[in-house]
Design a protein around this motif. Structure first.
Motif, short mmCIF file in Angstrom:
data_model
loop_
_atom_site.label_atom_id
_atom_site.label_comp_id
_atom_site.label_asym_id
_atom_site.label_seq_id
_atom_site.Cartn_x
_atom_site.Cartn_y
_atom_site.Cartn_z
N VAL A 1 -12.16 2.10 3.15
CA VAL A 1 -12.51 3.01 2.08
C VAL A 1 -12.75 4.42 2.61
O VAL A 1 -12.42 5.42 1.96
CB VAL A 1 -13.75 2.51 1.32
CG1 VAL A 1 -14.11 3.46 0.17
CG2 VAL A 1 -13.52 1.10 0.77
N ALA A 2 -13.30 4.51 3.83
CA ALA A 2 -13.60 5.81 4.42
C ALA A 2 -12.34 6.65 4.63
O ALA A 2 -12.41 7.89 4.65
CB ALA A 2 -14.32 5.62 5.75
N TRP B 1 -4.92 8.96 -6.25
CA TRP B 1 -5.33 8.51 -4.92
C TRP B 1 -5.76 9.71 -4.07
O TRP B 1 -5.10 10.75 -4.09
CB TRP B 1 -4.18 7.78 -4.24
CG TRP B 1 -4.52 7.33 -2.84
CD1 TRP B 1 -4.19 7.93 -1.67
CD2 TRP B 1 -5.30 6.18 -2.49
NE1 TRP B 1 -4.69 7.24 -0.61
CE2 TRP B 1 -5.39 6.17 -1.08
CE3 TRP B 1 -5.92 5.18 -3.22
CZ2 TRP B 1 -6.08 5.16 -0.38
CZ3 TRP B 1 -6.61 4.19 -2.53
CH2 TRP B 1 -6.67 4.19 -1.14
N GLN B 2 -6.84 9.54 -3.33
CA GLN B 2 -7.35 10.60 -2.47
C GLN B 2 -7.41 10.10 -1.03
O GLN B 2 -8.06 9.09 -0.75
CB GLN B 2 -8.75 11.03 -2.93
CG GLN B 2 -8.77 11.60 -4.34
CD GLN B 2 -10.18 11.91 -4.83
OE1 GLN B 2 -11.16 11.35 -4.36
NE2 GLN B 2 -10.28 12.83 -5.80
N GLY B 3 -6.73 10.80 -0.12
CA GLY B 3 -6.74 10.43 1.29
C GLY B 3 -5.53 9.60 1.68
O GLY B 3 -4.44 9.74 1.11
N ILE C 1 -1.09 5.14 6.02
CA ILE C 1 0.09 5.67 5.36
C ILE C 1 -0.36 6.50 4.16
O ILE C 1 -1.49 6.37 3.68
CB ILE C 1 1.07 4.57 4.89
CG1 ILE C 1 0.36 3.59 3.95
CG2 ILE C 1 1.66 3.84 6.08
CD1 ILE C 1 1.29 2.56 3.36
N GLY C 2 0.56 7.35 3.67
CA GLY C 2 0.26 8.20 2.53
C GLY C 2 1.25 7.98 1.41
O GLY C 2 1.92 6.94 1.34
N HIS C 3 1.37 8.96 0.52
CA HIS C 3 2.29 8.85 -0.59
C HIS C 3 3.72 8.68 -0.08
O HIS C 3 4.10 9.27 0.94
CB HIS C 3 2.20 10.09 -1.49
CG HIS C 3 0.95 10.11 -2.31
ND1 HIS C 3 -0.21 10.70 -1.87
CD2 HIS C 3 0.67 9.60 -3.54
CE1 HIS C 3 -1.15 10.56 -2.79
NE2 HIS C 3 -0.65 9.90 -3.82
#
Length: 322
Positions: free
Chosen positions: A143-144, A228-230, A241-243
């Motif tokens: 979560v962090a 989504w954040q982060g 991973i990201g978007h």
């Protein structure tokens, strides 16, 4: 490996809740097809089904997935595919466990009752509704790294801690009168299968979960529309991973297996292979000396083009999902 090792690798995160009578009978043939195809990663077998993440060339992954789909009840295997430039695992492991994702609630059966699936393109509307409470079912270190805007963080170090957390917080979360809708999410969907089944068993009627998990959301929802954040922690050497499932910016602390932000690499308590700001207070000087020696041996092995035996312990298999 049947194809050129220079081509991009496919990473398959998969699970299926089904009943296996004899996991030991399935283990050896599954291990063999993975090794014959040069596929690496971890697959967990339990009486309740299969879970894991594997990587290899597209053709070799297809062959392993065909083998898994032929297992009892696995024709409708849940799979999320992404890519990697380099092999994200050190070896192939097929392990037998009591559960494919450990919750420690023996009466929970996601095949009997789970929450309502919500497609990624419908998720934003659900979690933006003020009558919905949103719960992140993942571990605190995950979560962090990133989460959905407004989501509740249980701050649990393990999925096994989730039932106790909910029971302790139930009154505060649900209040009196008509309870709110509860929407939950996890990395790939498997933990939500169990967490929604658990809440329904606890008497919560309106329970929803993100179909395909964060991975499917990041793959299909445009970044311009995303809540989504982060970044999203994944249980392999890509770390986050990201978007669009693009490689993230975090590295991994090989002492505690937590993600490390880029700006923490310059922190006084960060030492590659030895410690990070999160785990430094948790370890002794003796332990750090042991990690330091292990890291030195791994570097020497890498220079010789070998895989050091210590490296095989670096991959989590407790919530490979997760």
């Amino acid at each position: 490996m049947t194809a050129s090792s220079a081509q991009p690798l496919t990473v398959a995160a998969l699970y299926r809740f089904t009943h296996f009578e004899d996991c030991a009978r399935l283990q050896v043939p599954l291990q063999k097809v993975c090794r014959d195809k040069g596929v690496k990663g971890t697959l967990l077998l339990a009486p309740e089904g299969i879970n894991g993440t594997i990587a290899g060339t597209p053709e070799d992954i297809d062959a392993v997935l065909a083998h898994i789909r032929a297992l009892p009840g696995c024709a409708d295997l849940d799979i999320k595919l992404s890519s990697a430039a380099t092999m994200p695992f050190h070896r192939m492991k097929v392990r037998i466990k009591r559960e494919i994702v450990t919750m420690g609630e023996p009466d929970i059966d996601p095949r009997a009752s789970v929450g309502t699936y919500v497609e990624p393109h419908d998720w934003n509307a659900l979690i933006a509704d003020p009558d919905t409470i949103v719960i992140d079912t993942r571990n605190d270190y995950e979560v962090a790294v990133g989460t959905f805007a407004g989501a509740i963080d249980p701050k649990t170090p393990s999925f096994r801690d989730f039932p106790a957390w909910f029971r302790n917080e139930r009154e505060r979360l649900l209040g009196e009168g008509k309870p709110p809708r509860v929407a939950m999410f996890c990395t790939g969907g498997i933990r939500c299968e169990k967490s929604t089944a658990f809440l329904k068993q606890e008497g919560v009627d309106e329970v929803y979960h993100l179909k395909g998990g964060i991975l499917k959301y990041l793959e299909t929802v445009p970044e311009t529309e995303s809540m989504w954040q982060g970044e999203c922690f994944v249980f392999d050497q890509r770390v986050t991973i990201g978007h669009g499932l693009a490689q993230g910016t975090h590295t991994l602390c090989h002492a505690c297996r937590r993600p490390v932000r880029a700006d923490d690499l310059a922190a006084p308590h960060y030492e590659e292979g030895v410690s990070c700001p999160a785990c430094y207070p948790e370890r002794t000087d003796s332990q750090r000396a042991s990690y330091r020696e292990r890291h030195r041996q791994e570097r020497l092995a890498a220079e010789r083009g070998e895989a050091h035996v210590g490296a095989v312990h670096h991959e989590r298999d407790d919530a490979r999902d997760g």
